[in-house]
Design an enzyme around this catalytic site. Sequence first.
Site, PDB file in Angstrom:
ATOM      1  CD  GLU B 474      42.876  42.115  49.673  1.00 47.69           C
ATOM      2  OE1 GLU B 474      41.746  42.223  49.165  1.00 47.69           O
ATOM      3  OE2 GLU B 474      43.243  42.764  50.669  1.00 47.69           O
ATOM      4  CD  GLN B 584      45.306  44.423  45.237  1.00 45.32           C
ATOM      5  OE1 GLN B 584      44.445  43.713  45.693  1.00 45.32           O
ATOM      6  NE2 GLN B 584      45.628  45.588  45.747  1.00 45.32           N
TER       7      GLN B 584
END
Lengths: 751, 751
Positions: B474, B584
């Site tokens: 994100e 991530q």
Amino acid sequence: MTWNVTNNELTEEQLLVNESLFSLGNGFLGVRGNVEEGYGPDMTSIRGTYINAYHDETEIEYGEKLYAFPETQQKLVNIIDSQTVTIDIDGERFSMFSGKILGLERVLHMDRGIQERRVHWRSPKGKEVKLTFRRLVSFTRKELFAQEITIDPSTPAEVHVAASVNGNVSNFVDPNDPRVASGHAERLHVTAQEAGEVLHVTNQTYETKLNVHCASCSLLEGAEADKEVIEEEGKLTETYSFQADGPVVLTRWNAYTDTYRHENRLKEKAEEVLAGRPAFSLLEKEQKEYLDHFWMQANLKVGGDESLQQGIHFNLYHLLQSAGRDAVSNIPAKGLSGEGYEGHYFWDTEIYMFPVFLMTQPEIAKQLLKYRHSLLDAARARAKEVGHSQGALFPWRTITGGECSAYFPAGTAQYHISADISYSFIQYYLVTGDEDFLRDYMLEVLTETSRLWMDMGHEKNGMFRLDDVTGPDEYTCIVNNNYYTNVMAKHSLRWAVKAWQKLPEGDRRVWAEKLDLKESEMKQWEKAAKNMYLPYSNELGIQAQDDTFLNKKVWDLENTPKEKFPLLLHYHPLTLYRYQVCKQADTVLGHFLLEDEADEETMRRSYDYYEKVTTHDSSLSYCVFSMMAARLGRGDKAYRYFIETARLDIDNTHKNTKDGLHLANMGGTWLALVFGFAGMRVKEKGLVFRPVLPKEWDTLSFRIQYQGRLLEVTLNRKEAVYQLLEGKTLHFTHRNESVTVTASRPVKLAI
Amino acid sequence: MTWNVTNNELTEEQLLVNESLFSLGNGFLGVRGNVEEGYGPDMTSIRGTYINAYHDETEIEYGEKLYAFPETQQKLVNIIDSQTVTIDIDGERFSMFSGKILGLERVLHMDRGIQERRVHWRSPKGKEVKLTFRRLVSFTRKELFAQEITIDPSTPAEVHVAASVNGNVSNFVDPNDPRVASGHAERLHVTAQEAGEVLHVTNQTYETKLNVHCASCSLLEGAEADKEVIEEEGKLTETYSFQADGPVVLTRWNAYTDTYRHENRLKEKAEEVLAGRPAFSLLEKEQKEYLDHFWMQANLKVGGDESLQQGIHFNLYHLLQSAGRDAVSNIPAKGLSGEGYEGHYFWDTEIYMFPVFLMTQPEIAKQLLKYRHSLLDAARARAKEVGHSQGALFPWRTITGGECSAYFPAGTAQYHISADISYSFIQYYLVTGDEDFLRDYMLEVLTETSRLWMDMGHEKNGMFRLDDVTGPDEYTCIVNNNYYTNVMAKHSLRWAVKAWQKLPEGDRRVWAEKLDLKESEMKQWEKAAKNMYLPYSNELGIQAQDDTFLNKKVWDLENTPKEKFPLLLHYHPLTLYRYQVCKQADTVLGHFLLEDEADEETMRRSYDYYEKVTTHDSSLSYCVFSMMAARLGRGDKAYRYFIETARLDIDNTHKNTKDGLHLANMGGTWLALVFGFAGMRVKEKGLVFRPVLPKEWDTLSFRIQYQGRLLEVTLNRKEAVYQLLEGKTLHFTHRNESVTVTASRPVKLAI
């Protein structure tokens, strides 16, 4: 009648449009073209009076708020209403929606700066009366809105007139259209008092605590009247009761002052404006003089198309009405004609409107730039907040400098606004040669925006890249190396270096210290400009809108139903971003502004390519395509696009003129004529013209100011005539030919 | 004590964390680990009881709302509180924050399914009393929350106990953190009534009009008491006044029912649950039996690290407590342990938690998939709304199927969720071989998501491209050809074809008609899968995260101050998106899930590259890096990442455990052990193991279910032992070796 706009329709829809068309303003004060007595019951009206930059703040709500999203939004505030006058004739209230209209004419006089409404009315009970409403917002007394109402009953009548000053106002809310001002429908603080013959009402905004004051007085001539003042919560009304045996005339003077311009002297200043009660005829005379001068300098004449000429007058006139001239205000996207876009200032000013002022009213242009310069502290703070280590990031939309965009992919991400602003400063310098301005204003703007580009960009494989921006085309957001952004940043970086080099040695030392300029910075700017990556498709021979635009699927515009336009109101942004489909000119605009950065064949192919994928859902698009079509020698196309700009608001072709006029498009009309058909460019080496006259016209002529000169350019079927009306001998370029024009003799050149 | 979690701290911060750690649940009902009597004055508590999927809707506010932005958001609602019991001893109110604590122990028993608190308290006036609070949410009687409180004063005392059922509750609001549930602090509709010995309170949500009912009764043993019921607005309280000469025990049964599961029989069903007042000891016994069975199937044992083993038990235990098993609910991102992420279901389920259930509790896994299948109509409608002409677009976050993401760049744009869901269906089929399920559920999901890919993608230069999405990372939103998304879509498209091919001829005809499958569609899917563009950097020899990721500036992680993490709370998203910096695992996750799509060297180089630019600001990251490190033979690294997952919540390393547990990370612990260290993969050809035992451990053992078998895998320093506990002979792969294990004899292989 190219100097008038007339519209006598009484449908709710057209009346709303007329409120914008007939709006009056002077860059400081704006009054919508509402009617004094109001419409019929249940008819919507956006009744509004505005002061440029006078705003309140509201919280921005986010379903999911991320870091450095703006917390508040500024909103132009609807201020105290002084338009309202009701008239009772023999006990019957005048309304255009009762009884019978025997005659009606509503006219905006663009040569005289007044708006007029003549109504011949038969009341439900059969009484006939002729009413004339005239109004103006003075260009020379900026605080003044004046009205003159003539009541002329066919037979003697008992008349009751009530003229009010009403602080109980709010903004208009349309929850269905994101482009319309939203929220802030709360009432303002209101205090009202009667003071002798002058009514005084003060409002204060909730959050910004800005005051606005309205002082109003009136005079009734032609009858003996009983006069009374009625005080209600936040509202004062003067009433006149009299017998009218012939025409009776009410004159009203309404003076507006605000905290920005008048500090603690709001009431005093307003009273000064009312002093002497200048006759309406005097005010009219002043308007005429002011406009005569304006039109002398700024008028554009097209021979052979009256309807077009009307559009040109209309657009220029409203530009004049909308531009702030006090360095604390600018040009709202909708001018002072409505609440759309909340009175915010966008890049629209720099790219679409500023050039008009620069070339015809350079003093106003200078004020517009000083306003931008005054935002630097806010822009530096914003850059830091967003995550930059240096530089100034100008807000996408703002009033006083805070970022007011609540949707960053088509807001803050449009970093190009910082380059657009720099571009205007450079253009100003080129047109005026103003070295003081370069030193005192331009230098800092160019330095701080250069620092932004250096911080947000980076070099990779020998190319300087600007990632993660949105270009002008809002149907393609969050991209890397948007051609428009990159080429504009390149120009800005290069000129930052030049600006410093132009400073005399002594100034340079002083300013280098002031702006903490490191020796190495200019070198970096130079290198970044030189290595700026301008994406290009070898396959298509065009500049690519960004790194990936040309890899996307092409939107099937042909098979998109008409009712699905504008696309933004019918598709999720993700769907729009996924396709090659443009809301507006993007790469093509880059070619227009910086034509020396691409060869003509590339520009031609780019034009052809992007034209096919552009919807022109933004009103900022047509004029650019028109100008580039002209540039590429495609007069027909240029003409067709141009026609869309000239009458966009008069004919309400975008269907939202009710929310305010499309000021940028209005500027685009002038641009299309001067930069488009006359092919003018302002370059470092001087002015360039490449005229193309559409076959539909006999002539095109206009005047521009350039380095202390007033130059008139006239195109006819055969030739271009350059005549120096004021100033010293001018060298310029006509097509590829070097030309000199002296005051004594016009130069005529074949086109 | 690996089966217990103990924490006796009484700081406000730790107590909030404990509320999550000590929360109890059974997939349907969740009760936070609050304390019965409450804390001291002015101490914050997030007091909560939740029913999975029981929600209300609130409007989503946008500063600028664009087309097809979700209008409303679903929110898990805090329901009627039945935890509260106050105790007065000789007129002094018991509190852990008055008088003196002589002894305190708070324990979660993960083998027994109860939570216990023992307090030895001396009152301000010097009275000593021992209190024991025990509670459970029954795994076998899903509506039941039971409490047992023992009051044992050192000398006889006058005791007053008040146990209430309180409908006057609201959700917790933290305006400073977007990850915490926001809004909906309004009170619910409350009705309360006393009915014989059972207290009844019903709440109704404002918008969704869902009812929740709590029926409660209690029993006091060990003293004669005066009993009373006090009725207040929306709240009922039972009181007992008595003299305690020795230990006195209060047992409470609180039964919860809701509209989803019990239709119009909320009150009746709740009373049924209370019927017979099952002794707390009986309930304990049932819990133990249920958990014995669960741990027998699901336990993972690590020899040589008690603290780690405790973390493993804790994470598995909370997964079991959180998973909906009724096909109308799923696993909220925070389980039923808090209000973070508003009780929404994300891809977390499919990628991080589903595999745990699939391999140990396949019946629960099936329910989780049936839930997703039930969203198909909503997903089809959403696809249309966004602008697709066909297919199903699953919501990024939801409870009943409506898109609840208010920030689409890190929400709706994560199209990969549709592929993640398909992936799970495929995995389920591979593990269970359930042909009925393939036909009745999987076929439709794969068909509709394939249609989505076909509509949103397009072929260019022989490559099938998926533009304008956000991958798992994100910190990089709105990109083209995200490797993860593309490779997952490829897998899904290929399996859509396979699923149809696996259908018997007769079924195929029936279902082709049902799903309106055109002959040509499967061909297109096959072609798109074959030509799917998987971006690759020749320069780096890695899969590129997307078309432009590798061209961006690399974030200087080394010189970013520690307090600037997580970055999303300190930088504008535009700044994050502009850099090579990952929240991530993204490409690395793609390699883990579909290792056959890249060669080992590419995976190795990708791992090395992306590791350097990943912050692990998302708790979904560590386990992936751990698994891929193990896959690449880097046991040390695998171990270090793994350690971050196992005790993330127990040790509150992300500092937000108070808002609820990180369920996906908990699943990640199991995944890291089984898919990571044991190197298990579920492929079409069967199970594959590539064990790697970290040097810190002596052994690792676990059990999995596979096509009707129960297989135990034990790793020790030298060898892997595969033992078939139930079911038929199994062929599988150990490293590159084909192995067969029969029920009669374990297979031992060197590692």
